[in-house]
Design a protein around this motif. Structure first.
Motif, PDB file in Angstrom:
ATOM      1  N   VAL A 172      -3.751   4.563   6.803  1.00 28.78           N
ATOM      2  CA  VAL A 172      -4.582   4.457   5.608  1.00 28.78           C
ATOM      3  C   VAL A 172      -4.627   2.992   5.186  1.00 28.78           C
ATOM      4  CG1 VAL A 172      -4.856   5.099   3.185  1.00 28.78           C
ATOM      5  CG2 VAL A 172      -4.101   6.812   4.851  1.00 28.78           C
ATOM      6  N   PHE A 173      -5.830   2.524   4.973  1.00 24.99           N
ATOM      7  CA  PHE A 173      -6.095   1.136   4.604  1.00 24.99           C
ATOM      8  C   PHE A 173      -6.483   1.096   3.126  1.00 24.99           C
ATOM      9  CE2 PHE A 173      -9.029  -2.393   3.999  1.00 24.99           C
ATOM     10  CZ  PHE A 173      -8.490  -3.430   4.749  1.00 24.99           C
ATOM     11  N   ILE A 174      -5.881   0.213   2.378  1.00 23.84           N
ATOM     12  CA  ILE A 174      -6.203   0.064   0.961  1.00 23.84           C
ATOM     13  C   ILE A 174      -7.146  -1.132   0.792  1.00 23.84           C
ATOM     14  CG2 ILE A 174      -5.299  -0.294  -1.359  1.00 23.84           C
ATOM     15  CD1 ILE A 174      -4.508   2.380  -0.111  1.00 23.84           C
ATOM     16  N   GLY A 175      -8.290  -0.900   0.129  1.00 20.78           N
ATOM     17  CA  GLY A 175      -9.269  -1.957  -0.093  1.00 20.78           C
ATOM     18  C   GLY A 175      -9.170  -2.517  -1.503  1.00 20.78           C
ATOM     19  N   PRO A 176      -8.503  -3.660  -1.698  1.00 16.22           N
ATOM     20  CA  PRO A 176      -8.285  -4.188  -3.047  1.00 16.22           C
ATOM     21  C   PRO A 176      -9.559  -4.556  -3.805  1.00 16.22           C
ATOM     22  CG  PRO A 176      -6.811  -5.245  -1.474  1.00 16.22           C
ATOM     23  CD  PRO A 176      -7.832  -4.477  -0.682  1.00 16.22           C
ATOM     24  N   SER A 177     -10.576  -5.067  -3.112  1.00 17.60           N
ATOM     25  CA  SER A 177     -11.779  -5.534  -3.812  1.00 17.60           C
ATOM     26  C   SER A 177     -12.550  -4.384  -4.441  1.00 17.60           C
ATOM     27  CB  SER A 177     -12.674  -6.319  -2.850  1.00 17.60           C
ATOM     28  OG  SER A 177     -12.042  -7.503  -2.421  1.00 17.60           O
ATOM     29  N   ASP A 178     -12.813  -3.333  -3.661  1.00 17.96           N
ATOM     30  CA  ASP A 178     -13.516  -2.182  -4.216  1.00 17.96           C
ATOM     31  C   ASP A 178     -12.663  -1.465  -5.258  1.00 17.96           C
ATOM     32  OD1 ASP A 178     -16.253  -1.522  -2.913  1.00 17.96           O
ATOM     33  OD2 ASP A 178     -15.027  -2.171  -1.235  1.00 17.96           O
ATOM     34  N   LEU A 179     -11.364  -1.400  -5.007  1.00 23.72           N
ATOM     35  CA  LEU A 179     -10.470  -0.770  -5.969  1.00 23.72           C
ATOM     36  C   LEU A 179     -10.497  -1.527  -7.292  1.00 23.72           C
ATOM     37  CD1 LEU A 179      -8.352   1.370  -6.612  1.00 23.72           C
ATOM     38  CD2 LEU A 179      -6.615  -0.157  -5.637  1.00 23.72           C
ATOM     39  N   ALA A 180     -10.483  -2.852  -7.226  1.00 23.58           N
ATOM     40  CA  ALA A 180     -10.546  -3.662  -8.448  1.00 23.58           C
ATOM     41  C   ALA A 180     -11.829  -3.383  -9.223  1.00 23.58           C
ATOM     42  CB  ALA A 180     -10.446  -5.146  -8.090  1.00 23.58           C
ATOM     43  N   ALA A 181     -12.942  -3.289  -8.506  1.00 22.30           N
ATOM     44  CA  ALA A 181     -14.216  -3.010  -9.168  1.00 22.30           C
ATOM     45  C   ALA A 181     -14.184  -1.646  -9.848  1.00 22.30           C
ATOM     46  CB  ALA A 181     -15.351  -3.073  -8.157  1.00 22.30           C
ATOM     47  N   ASP A 182     -13.645  -0.643  -9.153  1.00 19.71           N
ATOM     48  CA  ASP A 182     -13.602   0.712  -9.706  1.00 19.71           C
ATOM     49  C   ASP A 182     -12.664   0.802 -10.898  1.00 19.71           C
ATOM     50  OD1 ASP A 182     -14.525   3.488  -9.395  1.00 19.71           O
ATOM     51  OD2 ASP A 182     -12.419   3.929  -8.963  1.00 19.71           O
ATOM     52  N   MET A 183     -11.669  -0.077 -10.938  1.00 17.46           N
ATOM     53  CA  MET A 183     -10.713  -0.072 -12.044  1.00 17.46           C
ATOM     54  C   MET A 183     -11.141  -0.967 -13.197  1.00 17.46           C
ATOM     55  SD  MET A 183      -7.111  -0.068  -9.867  1.00 17.46           S
ATOM     56  CE  MET A 183      -6.064   0.179 -11.306  1.00 17.46           C
ATOM     57  N   GLY A 184     -12.367  -1.537 -13.098  1.00 17.98           N
ATOM     58  CA  GLY A 184     -12.880  -2.369 -14.178  1.00 17.98           C
ATOM     59  C   GLY A 184     -12.522  -3.829 -14.078  1.00 17.98           C
ATOM     60  N   HIS A 185     -12.105  -4.272 -12.869  1.00 18.23           N
ATOM     61  CA  HIS A 185     -11.715  -5.676 -12.672  1.00 18.23           C
ATOM     62  C   HIS A 185     -12.528  -6.291 -11.538  1.00 18.23           C
ATOM     63  CE1 HIS A 185      -8.233  -5.118 -15.312  1.00 18.23           C
ATOM     64  NE2 HIS A 185      -7.964  -4.001 -14.648  1.00 18.23           N
ATOM     65  N   ILE A 186     -13.822  -6.071 -11.527  1.00 16.79           N
ATOM     66  CA  ILE A 186     -14.656  -6.535 -10.409  1.00 16.79           C
ATOM     67  C   ILE A 186     -14.495  -8.040 -10.207  1.00 16.79           C
ATOM     68  CG2 ILE A 186     -16.738  -6.890 -11.816  1.00 16.79           C
ATOM     69  CD1 ILE A 186     -18.304  -5.755  -9.356  1.00 16.79           C
TER      70      ILE A 186
END
Length: 260
Positions: A172-186
């Protein structure tokens, strides 16, 4: 004669960290240059780079001639796309935006032949079987496919345990950039809330006995993920390396002209 051994998958199974780089220039010549650098793996990006099946195929060919293992990221986990890149010879796939255990199980079926899966049987036409020169390809291919799933939003994190519990998901690969955007930190993957979520996810992946992966330029995060037990880590992107080098050279060239 069976399908070729997937040495990248074998290394992940043995817990040996594999260091890689993103290849997004969508050109076999550029990919070949990257393949001479000495990375353990190179990611041919079909999601955010202007790649199609033929350009992916051309890059597979040049990378396979090196010591680097080619990984292909598709734009989406559609059965027909998976079938095409597997037939083209890819043995390791990264599928983005996985959000449930059910989706993970469906992707496992997509990379396997019946009766265990639903991959279409057309290996006589396929480069993967060396155009039918591998007589046991159909019976041996499944074991050499490495399936990596990308979790990159809150829905995926909420379903992470179900995804990790899915048989035959290799990593499983974690994507920090998309995750940041989804968490309100784009645009800010280094936000403390995002970093905490990434580290927690990586810890859960390692605890589940799966391979954990990430792409980040953050040196501290790279070291932390390796300490946790991440085993496929990308530390750069060819596009940004090239662009940064060219801009730096142009800046220094102008400075020499202007006497600065």
């Amino acid at each position: 004669m069976p399908a070729p051994k997937n040495t990248f998958k074998a290394a992940l199974n043995e817990g040996k960290a594999q260091m890689g780089c993103w290849v997004g220039m969508a050109d076999p010549y550029a990919a070949e240059i990257s393949a001479t650098a000495g990375f353990d793996w190179l990611l041919i990006d079909g999601e955010h780079a202007p790649n199609d099946l033929r350009s992916i195929l051309a890059q597979l060919q040049v990378i396979e001639a090196s010591s680097s293992h080619p990984v292909v990221r598709l734009p989406i986990g559609e059965d027909w796309m998976i079938k095409q890149v597997l037939d083209a010879g890819a043995q390791t796939l990264l599928i983005p935006m996985v959000e449930s255990g059910e989706q993970a199980a469906d992707l496992v079926r997509a990379v396997r032949y019946p009766p265990f899966g639903k991959r279409g049987v057309g290996s006589a036409l396929a480069r993967a079987s060396k155009f039918a020169a591998i007589p046991d390809y159909l019976k041996s291919a499944d074991k050499q496919i490495c399936l990596l799933l990308q979790v990159e939003n809150r829905a995926g994190l909420a379903a992470l345990d179900d995804i990790l519990a899915t048989d035959d998901v290799d990593g499983v690969f974690i994507g920090p950039s998309d995750l940041a955007a989804d968490m309100g930190h784009i645009g800010n993957p280094a936000a403390p809330e995002v970093m905490e979520a990434v580290i927690d996810a990586m810890t859960r992946i390692a605890a589940a006995g799966k391979a954990g992966g990430i792409l980040t330029l953050n040196q501290d995060l790279i070291k932390k993920c390796l300490e946790i037990g991440a085993t496929f880590v990308a530390t750069g992107i060819d596009v940004t390396l090239f662009a940064g080098g060219m801009r730096d050279l142009a800046k220094r060239s102008r400075a020499m002209r202007d006497g600065d």
